[in-house]
Scaffold this active site. Structure first.
Site, PDB file in Angstrom:
ATOM      1  N   LYS A   1      10.787 -15.168 -11.641  1.00 44.90           N
ATOM      2  CA  LYS A   1      10.775 -14.583 -12.922  1.00 44.90           C
ATOM      3  C   LYS A   1       9.743 -14.713 -13.431  1.00 44.90           C
ATOM      4  CE  LYS A   1      12.817 -11.111 -11.091  1.00 44.90           C
ATOM      5  NZ  LYS A   1      12.408 -11.995  -9.621  1.00 44.90           N
TER       6      LYS A   1
ATOM      7  N   LYS B   1       4.879  -4.679  -4.677  1.00 45.28           N
ATOM      8  CA  LYS B   1       6.843  -4.196  -4.769  1.00 45.28           C
ATOM      9  C   LYS B   1       7.532  -4.644  -3.248  1.00 45.28           C
ATOM     10  CE  LYS B   1      10.364  -3.577  -6.787  1.00 45.28           C
ATOM     11  NZ  LYS B   1      10.850  -4.226  -7.349  1.00 45.28           N
TER      12      LYS B   1
ATOM     13  N   CYS C   1       0.153  -1.116  -0.148  1.00 44.16           N
ATOM     14  CA  CYS C   1      -0.186   0.121  -0.077  1.00 44.16           C
ATOM     15  C   CYS C   1       0.999   1.091  -0.431  1.00 44.16           C
ATOM     16  CB  CYS C   1      -0.808   0.057   1.555  1.00 44.16           C
ATOM     17  SG  CYS C   1      -1.961  -1.547   1.486  1.00 44.16           S
TER      18      CYS C   1
ATOM     19  N   GLU D   1      15.511 -18.400  -9.376  1.00 41.73           N
ATOM     20  CA  GLU D   1      15.300 -16.793  -9.622  1.00 41.73           C
ATOM     21  C   GLU D   1      15.088 -17.053 -10.828  1.00 41.73           C
ATOM     22  OE1 GLU D   1      14.605 -12.562 -10.027  1.00 41.73           O
ATOM     23  OE2 GLU D   1      14.655 -14.214  -7.895  1.00 41.73           O
TER      24      GLU D   1
ATOM     25  N   HIS E   1      14.936 -37.745  -9.858  1.00 43.80           N
ATOM     26  CA  HIS E   1      14.428 -38.645  -8.133  1.00 43.80           C
ATOM     27  C   HIS E   1      12.590 -37.432  -8.652  1.00 43.80           C
ATOM     28  CE1 HIS E   1      18.020 -39.758  -7.158  1.00 43.80           C
ATOM     29  NE2 HIS E   1      18.728 -38.917  -6.817  1.00 43.80           N
TER      30      HIS E   1
ATOM     31  N   ARG F   1       4.148  -0.414  -6.471  1.00 41.97           N
ATOM     32  CA  ARG F   1       4.753  -1.111  -5.317  1.00 41.97           C
ATOM     33  C   ARG F   1       2.552  -1.778  -5.953  1.00 41.97           C
ATOM     34  NH1 ARG F   1       6.931   1.730  -1.050  1.00 41.97           N
ATOM     35  NH2 ARG F   1       5.181   0.838   0.830  1.00 41.97           N
TER      36      ARG F   1
ATOM     37  N   ASN G   1      -1.124   1.900   6.488  1.00 41.03           N
ATOM     38  CA  ASN G   1      -0.636   0.898   5.709  1.00 41.03           C
ATOM     39  C   ASN G   1      -0.187   0.089   7.103  1.00 41.03           C
ATOM     40  OD1 ASN G   1      -0.343   1.904   3.550  1.00 41.03           O
ATOM     41  ND2 ASN G   1       2.411   2.699   2.856  1.00 41.03           N
ATOM     42  N   GLY G   2      -0.092  -1.370   6.657  1.00 47.42           N
ATOM     43  CA  GLY G   2       0.185  -2.368   7.463  1.00 47.42           C
ATOM     44  C   GLY G   2      -1.299  -3.685   7.927  1.00 47.42           C
TER      45      GLY G   2
ATOM     46  N   TRP H   1      -3.272  -2.232  -2.078  1.00 45.08           N
ATOM     47  CA  TRP H   1      -2.859  -3.673  -1.331  1.00 45.08           C
ATOM     48  C   TRP H   1      -4.159  -4.747  -0.831  1.00 45.08           C
ATOM     49  CZ3 TRP H   1      -0.578  -8.558   0.423  1.00 45.08           C
ATOM     50  CH2 TRP H   1      -0.173  -9.046  -1.155  1.00 45.08           C
TER      51      TRP H   1
ATOM     52  N   GLU I   1       6.141 -15.084 -11.796  1.00 43.78           N
ATOM     53  CA  GLU I   1       5.379 -13.569 -11.919  1.00 43.78           C
ATOM     54  C   GLU I   1       5.240 -13.040 -12.385  1.00 43.78           C
ATOM     55  OE1 GLU I   1       8.420 -11.817  -7.992  1.00 43.78           O
ATOM     56  OE2 GLU I   1       9.041 -12.264  -9.734  1.00 43.78           O
TER      57      GLU I   1
END
Length: 614
Positions: A491, A609, A2, A487, A510, A27, A103-104, A79, A494
């Site tokens: 990506k 973000k 947020c 990574e 395996h 964000r 925010n939070g 968010w 995402e």
């Protein structure tokens, strides 16, 4: 996550608030809103609010159509945490003439909601934030100022918060407070501001005050007043932000992610600037106490989340194989909730792009409670909470990273971790002068090598045209390149929404080999190293089952393309630094695959973000 913007001025602040929100869009958010005090209404302050579940551009259209104007206001991008994305759950929330953005997460919101309902307050949203608005309104009823009402209210909150509050009762100021979530003030000439991120304010000021945990501030046109967690008046240092408006603008690029991928040679060069002109590495890179601390530590514990966790996994190979020091890497959100065996002589290294990642902050605090004495933070944001909480620090110089999917923050973290590895090796007597000079030469060449790697983009783009039609993918790597495979898979997930998993190539037989067929492409990282022949055998297992291979190989590897095998050769072989170079084509593959699928590359669904909540 947020985003908050607040402003008070002798001019209409609505354009300032909306521009600030636009600069916070990176964000991640699902709704936006703004509230202002409009003093034109019959000579008294009148609260006006607009909210939208669309983009900030939609909110801007609404404000223009409604002729929204005011000299004091707050704004927010949300968010969703409590309650689905909707107009009723969007911030700002109101109670009487009070409006709040937050925010939070407020952990005791259920108890507070019950107590406020008993006082006659009605709730119209599903959020935890609405309790703050009602709390402030309830405290204002006793006749105190808005500043005192906010202080009394936050004293009742349990959890993380950064808030900004306006009220019709105090039309010449707004109040902010923070605990566990970032918030800063911006100082102007006869006008002042607040935001959760400096990028929201660079169009109006470069002078910033970073609030500490527990601070509560009263913001007027000509001054700010700050009270700390103990109730004492304090003055916080004013910092001249190095962030520029141009740094958070697209320029000639289509997307911020594209821009940031191409900025990596310069970002890495800036991060390494202190050593590229030096003849040796020095512990002073990490702080004045670094030499003493690094000589005393006997192991390393790395705490991080997401992409930063992958950087830590790469560093484990460097630290153990080169510096000869034991290293554990933990996902911060797991470490903080498990019983572990502390080592008071371990160096606790936190890695974070924002320096405000809630789980990483909490993990560091947990480590300290266990008696772990030494801490180092690798971070991209000056004055962030993690930097302030750590004994030692290394500030990567990636510049602002706007795209949600991290790119240049990751490669600059790796560059910083190379320097940490070299420094620990040196203080432990494991870095001969000749090897140090060799590595410094390689670091000086690294930005050029990264620029050369970007030249494979046309080939990667051709791969992506077909690759984007897939629904699944496997990524393979061996040794130090296994975390790079992880990574790459992250990506792709995402931003393209293609399901992807990464495996150490030796693990293929395996279990994962059962998934391989002509519909399951396999991406392999194949540098010319000690494990290359082993990797080739693993890749033959894929071909034998009809799987299609996409291989990123070093220039001097004897690997050729053919039926079911596509090969892109990297321009440079970088030895110890190879993981940094092999990151770039994986970023490009995810970017172009997402473009081909028509996705919003910079703002992938459901993601944010800066993750400042658990």
């Amino acid at each position: 996550m947020c985003g908050i913007v607040g402003a008070i001025a002798q001019r209409n602040v609505v354009p300032i608030l909306l521009e600030g929100l636009k600069r916070l869009e990176y964000r991640g958010y699902d709704s936006a809103g703004v509230a202002v005090l409009d003093s034109a209404a019959q000579g008294r302050a009148s609260l006006r609010r607009l909210r939208s579940t669309g983009r900030v551009a939609e909110l801007e259209k609404l404000s223009q159509a409604d002729a929204l104007s005011g000299r004091i206001g707050i704004a927010h991008t949300r968010w969703a945490t409590h309650g689905v994305p909707s107009e009723k759950n969007a911030h700002p929330h109101v109670s009487g003439g009070v409006s709040v953005v937050h925010n939070g997460i407020i952990e005791n919101h259920d108890e507070l909601r019950s107590a406020l309902r008993a006082k006659g307050y009605e709730f119209v949203s599903d959020t935890d934030t609405e309790v703050i608005a009602h709390l402030v309104h309830s405290n204002l009823r006793s006749g105190v100022s808005l500043f005192e009402a906010v202080r009394e209210s936050v004293a009742q909150l349990v959890g993380a918060y950064a808030i900004a509050v306006v009220s019709e009762t105090d039309p010449a100021l707004f109040v902010v407070a923070r605990h566990g979530a970032p918030l800063l003030l911006g100082l102007g000439d006869g006008e002042n501001f607040a935001a959760s991120d400096a990028s929201a304010l660079v169009q109006v000021t470069q002078r910033m005050i970073y609030l500490e945990d527990g601070d509560c501030a009263e913001v007027a046109t000509g001054n700010v007043r700050i009270i700390d967690a103990k109730g004492a008046a304090v003055e916080r240092a004013v910092h001249a932000s190095q962030l520029t408006a141009a740094a958070v603008e697209l320029g000639p690029y289509r997307h911020f992610m594209e821009k940031e991928i191409h900025e990596q040679p310069m970002a890495v060069a800036n991060t390494l600037e202190m050593v590229t002109n030096a003849q040796s590495v020095s512990p002073q890179l990490f702080g004045v106490e670094a030499e003493r601390i690094l000589r005393e530590v006997d192991s390393v514990l790395i705490l991080a989340c997401g992409t930063s966790y992958h950087a830590g996994m790469v560093a484990r190979y460097w630290l153990e194989g080169f510096a000869g020091i034991p290293c554990n890497v933990e996902i911060a959100s797991e470490y903080r909730y498990r019983d572990s065996v502390p080592n008071a002589n371990a160096l606790v290294v936190t890695i974070s792009q924002s320096g405000e990642t809630a789980d990483t902050l909490a993990a560091l605090q947990y480590a300290k409670k266990l008696g772990q004495r030494y801490s180092l933070c690798i971070c991209n944001v000056p004055e962030s909470a993690l930097l302030r909480a750590s004994d030692l620090r290394f500030l990567t110089r990636a510049g602002p990273e706007i795209g949600v999917a991290s790119t240049k923050a990751f490669t600059t973290q790796l560059a910083a971790l190379v320097l940490l590895t070299m420094t620990l090796a040196k203080v432990r007597g494991r870095l001969p002068r000749e090897r140090e000079e060799e590595l410094l030469t390689a670091l000086r060449h690294l930005p050029t090598a990264l620029q050369n790697v970007l030249h494979v983009e046309p080939q990667v783009k051709m791969w992506a045209e077909k690759f984007s039609q897939n629904h699944h993918a496997l990524f393979l790597g061996r040794g130090i390149h296994y975390p790079i495979a992880m990574e790459g898979a992250l990506k792709l997930k995402e931003i393209s929404y293609i399901h992807a998993e990464a495996y150490a190539a030796g693990e293929l037989k395996h279990g994962p080999l059962a998934l391989v067929d002509k519909h399951m492409p396999v991406i392999a990282i194949a540098p010319k190293d000690a494990l290359f022949e082993k990797l080739k055998s693993n890749l033959q297992e894929v071909r034998a089952r009809g799987g299609e291979l996409h291989v990123f190989a070093d220039q001097d590897t004897k690997m050729t393309g053919g039926d079911g095998i596509q090969v892109i050769r990297m321009p440079d072989h970088a030895g110890l630094l190879s993981p940094i170079l092999h990151t770039i084509p994986l970023q490009l593959l995810a970017y172009h695959a997402a473009l081909d699928r028509g996705n919003d590359v910079d703002k992938p669904r459901n993601l944010a973000k800066s993750v400042t909540v658990e």
